[in-house]
Design a protein around this motif. Structure first.
Motif, PDB file in Angstrom:
ATOM      1  N   ASN A 164       0.509  -1.067   0.076  1.00 26.39           N
ATOM      2  CA  ASN A 164       0.196  -0.104   0.335  1.00 26.39           C
ATOM      3  C   ASN A 164       0.583   1.535  -0.405  1.00 26.39           C
ATOM      4  O   ASN A 164       1.348   1.397   0.410  1.00 26.39           O
ATOM      5  CB  ASN A 164      -1.148  -0.186   1.434  1.00 26.39           C
ATOM      6  CG  ASN A 164      -1.796   1.420   1.600  1.00 26.39           C
ATOM      7  OD1 ASN A 164      -2.947   1.874   0.827  1.00 26.39           O
ATOM      8  ND2 ASN A 164      -1.147   2.227   1.899  1.00 26.39           N
ATOM      9  N   GLU A 165       0.443   1.821  -0.879  1.00 24.55           N
ATOM     10  CA  GLU A 165       1.450   3.285  -1.136  1.00 24.55           C
ATOM     11  C   GLU A 165       3.395   3.406  -0.622  1.00 24.55           C
ATOM     12  O   GLU A 165       3.100   4.402   0.073  1.00 24.55           O
ATOM     13  CB  GLU A 165       0.887   4.755   0.075  1.00 24.55           C
ATOM     14  CG  GLU A 165      -0.902   4.556  -0.363  1.00 24.55           C
ATOM     15  CD  GLU A 165      -1.429   5.458   0.531  1.00 24.55           C
ATOM     16  OE1 GLU A 165      -2.422   6.483  -0.149  1.00 24.55           O
ATOM     17  OE2 GLU A 165      -0.542   6.541   1.401  1.00 24.55           O
ATOM     18  N   PRO A 166       3.309   2.265  -1.717  1.00 27.94           N
ATOM     19  CA  PRO A 166       4.935   2.325  -1.410  1.00 27.94           C
ATOM     20  C   PRO A 166       5.600   3.544  -1.946  1.00 27.94           C
ATOM     21  O   PRO A 166       6.558   3.891  -0.961  1.00 27.94           O
ATOM     22  CB  PRO A 166       5.243   1.657  -2.307  1.00 27.94           C
ATOM     23  CG  PRO A 166       4.318   1.414  -3.019  1.00 27.94           C
ATOM     24  CD  PRO A 166       3.347   1.667  -2.233  1.00 27.94           C
ATOM     25  N   ASN A 167       5.115   4.402  -2.416  1.00 32.11           N
ATOM     26  CA  ASN A 167       5.257   5.867  -2.822  1.00 32.11           C
ATOM     27  C   ASN A 167       5.414   6.398  -1.273  1.00 32.11           C
ATOM     28  O   ASN A 167       6.067   7.350  -0.887  1.00 32.11           O
ATOM     29  CB  ASN A 167       4.686   6.771  -3.938  1.00 32.11           C
ATOM     30  CG  ASN A 167       3.293   6.934  -3.811  1.00 32.11           C
ATOM     31  OD1 ASN A 167       2.768   5.821  -2.597  1.00 32.11           O
ATOM     32  ND2 ASN A 167       2.744   6.999  -4.121  1.00 32.11           N
ATOM     33  N   VAL A 168       4.927   6.775  -0.693  1.00 28.09           N
ATOM     34  CA  VAL A 168       4.592   7.632   0.648  1.00 28.09           C
ATOM     35  C   VAL A 168       5.760   7.096   1.288  1.00 28.09           C
ATOM     36  O   VAL A 168       6.235   7.944   1.878  1.00 28.09           O
ATOM     37  CB  VAL A 168       3.407   7.192   1.726  1.00 28.09           C
ATOM     38  CG1 VAL A 168       2.922   7.909   2.541  1.00 28.09           C
ATOM     39  CG2 VAL A 168       1.737   8.098   0.787  1.00 28.09           C
ATOM     40  N   VAL A 169       5.308   5.484   2.250  1.00 25.87           N
ATOM     41  CA  VAL A 169       6.713   4.661   2.890  1.00 25.87           C
ATOM     42  C   VAL A 169       8.092   5.335   2.332  1.00 25.87           C
ATOM     43  O   VAL A 169       8.785   5.933   3.064  1.00 25.87           O
ATOM     44  CB  VAL A 169       6.589   3.678   2.865  1.00 25.87           C
ATOM     45  CG1 VAL A 169       7.234   3.236   4.111  1.00 25.87           C
ATOM     46  CG2 VAL A 169       5.142   3.658   3.025  1.00 25.87           C
ATOM     47  N   ALA A 170       8.621   5.553   1.001  1.00 27.18           N
ATOM     48  CA  ALA A 170       9.495   5.848   0.731  1.00 27.18           C
ATOM     49  C   ALA A 170       9.574   6.897   0.576  1.00 27.18           C
ATOM     50  O   ALA A 170      11.094   7.498   1.474  1.00 27.18           O
ATOM     51  CB  ALA A 170       9.657   5.868  -1.483  1.00 27.18           C
ATOM     52  N   GLY A 171       9.322   8.373   0.839  1.00 29.43           N
ATOM     53  CA  GLY A 171       9.081   9.745   0.762  1.00 29.43           C
ATOM     54  C   GLY A 171       9.084  10.682   1.934  1.00 29.43           C
ATOM     55  O   GLY A 171      10.422  10.224   2.449  1.00 29.43           O
ATOM     56  N   MET A 172       8.428   9.615   2.585  1.00 30.02           N
ATOM     57  CA  MET A 172       7.856  10.396   4.149  1.00 30.02           C
ATOM     58  C   MET A 172       9.466   9.373   5.129  1.00 30.02           C
ATOM     59  O   MET A 172       9.869   9.818   6.639  1.00 30.02           O
ATOM     60  CB  MET A 172       6.293   9.734   4.317  1.00 30.02           C
ATOM     61  CG  MET A 172       6.056  10.945   3.891  1.00 30.02           C
ATOM     62  SD  MET A 172       6.077  12.732   4.480  1.00 30.02           S
ATOM     63  CE  MET A 172       5.592  12.579   6.054  1.00 30.02           C
ATOM     64  N   GLY A 173       9.035   8.118   4.995  1.00 32.07           N
ATOM     65  CA  GLY A 173       9.814   6.734   6.139  1.00 32.07           C
ATOM     66  C   GLY A 173      11.619   7.058   5.811  1.00 32.07           C
ATOM     67  O   GLY A 173      12.086   6.788   6.791  1.00 32.07           O
ATOM     68  N   TYR A 174      11.787   7.574   4.757  1.00 34.56           N
ATOM     69  CA  TYR A 174      13.001   6.944   3.962  1.00 34.56           C
ATOM     70  C   TYR A 174      14.326   8.194   3.615  1.00 34.56           C
ATOM     71  O   TYR A 174      15.377   8.393   3.602  1.00 34.56           O
ATOM     72  CB  TYR A 174      13.614   6.311   3.196  1.00 34.56           C
ATOM     73  CG  TYR A 174      13.292   4.773   3.821  1.00 34.56           C
ATOM     74  CD1 TYR A 174      14.042   3.899   4.399  1.00 34.56           C
ATOM     75  CD2 TYR A 174      11.992   4.097   3.627  1.00 34.56           C
ATOM     76  CE1 TYR A 174      13.666   3.029   5.469  1.00 34.56           C
ATOM     77  CE2 TYR A 174      11.706   2.843   4.087  1.00 34.56           C
ATOM     78  CZ  TYR A 174      12.691   2.232   5.509  1.00 34.56           C
ATOM     79  OH  TYR A 174      11.904   1.265   5.898  1.00 34.56           O
ATOM     80  N   GLN A 175      13.473   9.164   3.311  1.00 35.51           N
ATOM     81  CA  GLN A 175      13.585  10.578   2.584  1.00 35.51           C
ATOM     82  C   GLN A 175      13.879  11.539   3.548  1.00 35.51           C
ATOM     83  O   GLN A 175      14.747  12.691   3.814  1.00 35.51           O
ATOM     84  CB  GLN A 175      13.025  10.530   1.043  1.00 35.51           C
ATOM     85  CG  GLN A 175      13.879  12.224   0.528  1.00 35.51           C
ATOM     86  CD  GLN A 175      12.831  12.817  -0.937  1.00 35.51           C
ATOM     87  OE1 GLN A 175      11.747  12.402  -0.410  1.00 35.51           O
ATOM     88  NE2 GLN A 175      13.515  13.418  -1.954  1.00 35.51           N
ATOM     89  N   HIS A 176      12.738  12.074   4.307  1.00 36.92           N
ATOM     90  CA  HIS A 176      11.943  13.134   4.854  1.00 36.92           C
ATOM     91  C   HIS A 176      11.908  12.435   6.315  1.00 36.92           C
ATOM     92  O   HIS A 176      12.172  13.474   7.553  1.00 36.92           O
ATOM     93  CB  HIS A 176      10.823  13.832   4.630  1.00 36.92           C
ATOM     94  CG  HIS A 176      10.495  14.419   3.336  1.00 36.92           C
ATOM     95  ND1 HIS A 176      11.425  15.303   2.705  1.00 36.92           N
ATOM     96  CD2 HIS A 176      10.073  13.703   2.183  1.00 36.92           C
ATOM     97  CE1 HIS A 176      11.529  15.246   1.949  1.00 36.92           C
ATOM     98  NE2 HIS A 176      10.139  14.368   1.057  1.00 36.92           N
ATOM     99  N   GLY A 177      11.639  11.843   6.778  1.00 35.46           N
ATOM    100  CA  GLY A 177      11.654  10.711   7.658  1.00 35.46           C
ATOM    101  C   GLY A 177      10.350  11.437   8.949  1.00 35.46           C
ATOM    102  O   GLY A 177      10.488  10.819  10.675  1.00 35.46           O
ATOM    103  N   GLY A 178       9.608  11.585   8.518  1.00 34.62           N
ATOM    104  CA  GLY A 178       8.164  12.421   9.257  1.00 34.62           C
ATOM    105  C   GLY A 178       7.431  11.309   9.225  1.00 34.62           C
ATOM    106  O   GLY A 178       6.372  10.922  10.016  1.00 34.62           O
TER     107      GLY A 178
END
Length: 411
Positions: A164-178
């Protein structure tokens, strides 16, 4: 607008699914072996509160199924929790697998089609401590978990989403840390996680297609209707996905956000579209401030129901496979506003369908008011309210409204 307001979506095609969606971590409670539980409890976490007992759906899952049946919907979308099934590396819980098997079997006995997501934002903490989705070894580990799960559950699955929504996890979890696991590795983190998510999806799809069970397989994506303003102002020209010049930094940024996943979905049975709003971005991909006079939701997102029609058109054009709206909803305390949002979203969806976009279903987010990740329990997306003390569920007028829409579409 009142709950008695009629809305005619029109007839739905054969095999269409009206459903409501949930995610394990957001409703089950006590998911202590996940990266999100650790993230919620670390000092200085962006998460406003702990998920805690959530909606206690680990124990009250029958209540959730009864709500879906009460609304007369066709399907229940839920996720299974990797961190419960594999709480320690290579240690699998037969009890957790049996728990999920009973839920799925009961749903089918109640006449509901089961839609199962194998990864919905959360990763086992043991994997997160090894850099999670930045670690290429996660591709094989995820496939191993999916294989174990489908061996136990496959006969009770009617529709599957790998991630589900890997693009959100990649961006928020590993790029920005939010988001969990809270790694702010910039573009390096984004690209590594994206590559591994795509690889994991492809490998998991192969595993699921091997059975047991015979069901459509896809993935779901966060697809806000995005408009890029190269001059960085809302007053300047804005360009959507297909209007950007290929090869430009703006186009490549959009491709990394969603294009690579839509391309990976070209051999899937469907692609899941999850659209909540329209976003306006500057040339660097940063969100432009929302003007004060703009109508917004509890999340601070623009009230833009028509975004859905634009997103399903884009997803269908790129992936060239059928679309299922696997999530859509609004965070609001005003249930009349929720009904307005859904009616306008569905109107835009029908227009896209009339123009030739192949859509096979619509899942409302969410069945319940639940834990909304870093925002905690303040935003209320649910078709049903949940008492925070007794965990009793109460269907809202919007839930009854959606039931009427589904019913009238079949007549």
């Amino acid at each position: 607008m009142s709950e008695s307001t009629t809305f005619d979506f029109g007839p739905v095609p054969s095999g269409w699914l009206w459903g409501a969606a949930t995610a394990a971590h957001q409703i089950e409670g006590g998911n202590t072996n996940s990266d999100w539980w650790a993230f919620e409890h670390q000092e200085g976490s962006p998460a406003k509160e702990s998920s805690g007992d959530a909606c206690d759906s680990w124990h009250r899952w029958r209540d959730d199924l009864e709500l879906v049946r009460e609304m007369g919907l066709d399907s229940y979308r839920m996720s299974i929790e990797w961190a419960r099934i594999e709480p320690a590396e290579a240690e699998f819980s037969l009890a957790a697998l049996e728990h999920y098997r009973i839920i799925l079997a009961t749903a089918q006995e109640m006449g509901l089609k089961t839609s199962v997501t194998f990864h919905h934002f959360t990763t086992p903490q043991w994997m997160a401590l090894q850099d999670g989705w930045m670690n290429a070894e996660i591709v094989d580990r995820f496939a191993r978990y999916v294989d174990i799960a489908v061996q136990h559950l496959g006969d009770h699955i009617d529709l599957a989403a790998t991630i589900n929504e890997p693009n959100v996890v990649a961006g928020m979890g590993y790029q920005h840390g939010g988001f969990a696991p809270g790694i702010a590795a910039g573009d390096v983190g984004l690209r590594a996680a994206t590559e591994n998510f795509v690889g994991a999806h492809l490998k998991a799809r192969e595993v699921l297609k091997a059975g047991p069970g015979d069901f459509p397989v896809g993935l779901t994506l966060a697809l806000p209707d995005q408009v890029t303003h190269p001059d960085g102002t809302l007053d300047g020209p804005g360009f959507r996905w297909d209007e950007l010049t290929p090869g430009t930094p703006e186009a490549e940024r959009m491709r990394m956000w969603a294009g690579v996943y839509l391309e990976a979905a070209q051999d899937d049975d469907y692609v899941g579209v999850q659209t909540y709003t329209t976003e306006h971005l500057d040339a660097a991909g940063n969100l432009l401030p929302v003007p004060e006079e703009t109508r917004v939701t509890q999340m601070g997102w623009r009230f833009e129901p028509e975004a859905l029609g634009r997103s399903v058109r884009h997803a269908h054009a790129v992936a060239q496979v059928p679309v299922i709206v696997t999530e859509i909803g609004i965070a609001t305390m005003n249930d009349d506003e929720r009904i307005e949002y859904y009616s306008r979203s569905l109107t835009s969806l029908r227009q896209a369908m009339d123009d030739g976009v192949e859509v096979r279903g619509f899942y409302a987010w969410s069945l319940l008011d639940n834990f909304e990740w870093a925002e905690g329990y303040r935003p209320t997306f649910g078709l049903a309210a949940v008492d925070p003390v007794t965990f009793d569920r109460a269907l809202k007028p919007s839930g009854r409204w959606l039931a009427e829409v589904a019913w009238s579409s079949r007549s």
